[in-house]
Design an enzyme around this catalytic site. Sequence first.
Site, PDB file in Angstrom:
ATOM      1  CG  ASP A 138     -21.973  61.679-113.373  1.00 58.55           C
ATOM      2  OD1 ASP A 138     -22.329  62.041-114.507  1.00 58.55           O
ATOM      3  OD2 ASP A 138     -21.021  60.911-113.175  1.00 58.55           O
ATOM      4  CG  ASP A 154     -23.472  59.453-118.107  1.00 58.24           C
ATOM      5  OD1 ASP A 154     -22.527  59.647-118.890  1.00 58.24           O
ATOM      6  OD2 ASP A 154     -23.400  59.700-116.890  1.00 58.24           O
TER       7      ASP A 154
END
Length: 184
Positions: A138, A154
């Site tokens: 991330d 995401d």
Amino acid sequence: MREFLDRRGAGAATPDGSPSRCGLKAVAFVCMGIMWVLVDLYTKSLFADVKVGQLVAGPFAGIFDIRLVHNRGAAWGMLADSTFALGVFSAVMCGAAFVYFLFTVKRASWLETIGLALIVGGGVGNAIDRFIQGYVVDFIEATFIDFPVFNVADIGVTCGIVLFMLGVLMSGAHIEDSAAEKAE
């Protein structure tokens, strides 16, 4: 697979020889899903030589930073160290979404088709991380709110859910309008 799509009407051509809408939707679904996985994996590969927690760039307009995080759980630290189980869950859900699409391709709207493709592409991107690396890469950190660090996969899942739900709501409204017109 081709035989299944032909039976569902997804691979059929119109009488003039042009591809059917179902066939175009199936191609769009596959292309969009693959493209999203590739973009996700490419953006994650840009952080191969970055230390975890390192601020790479930002802030951008006071909205977000680029900071590397290795996520071994789900959002907000839930299910910490459940990487494999979350990967299996993601793979199963992506498979279910794909099968759902195959069975509904004839009546699915374009919003539903693109939404499902983004959901599957994002889910596959994160599942690949979980199975290969043991964590999800991330790197997009919102700075104006308390929000989990996220990635391109995401974004695909989130935007895909919104598009899919809009498509379902709009097709439901269309069905109700058609039923009301027939009743008159």
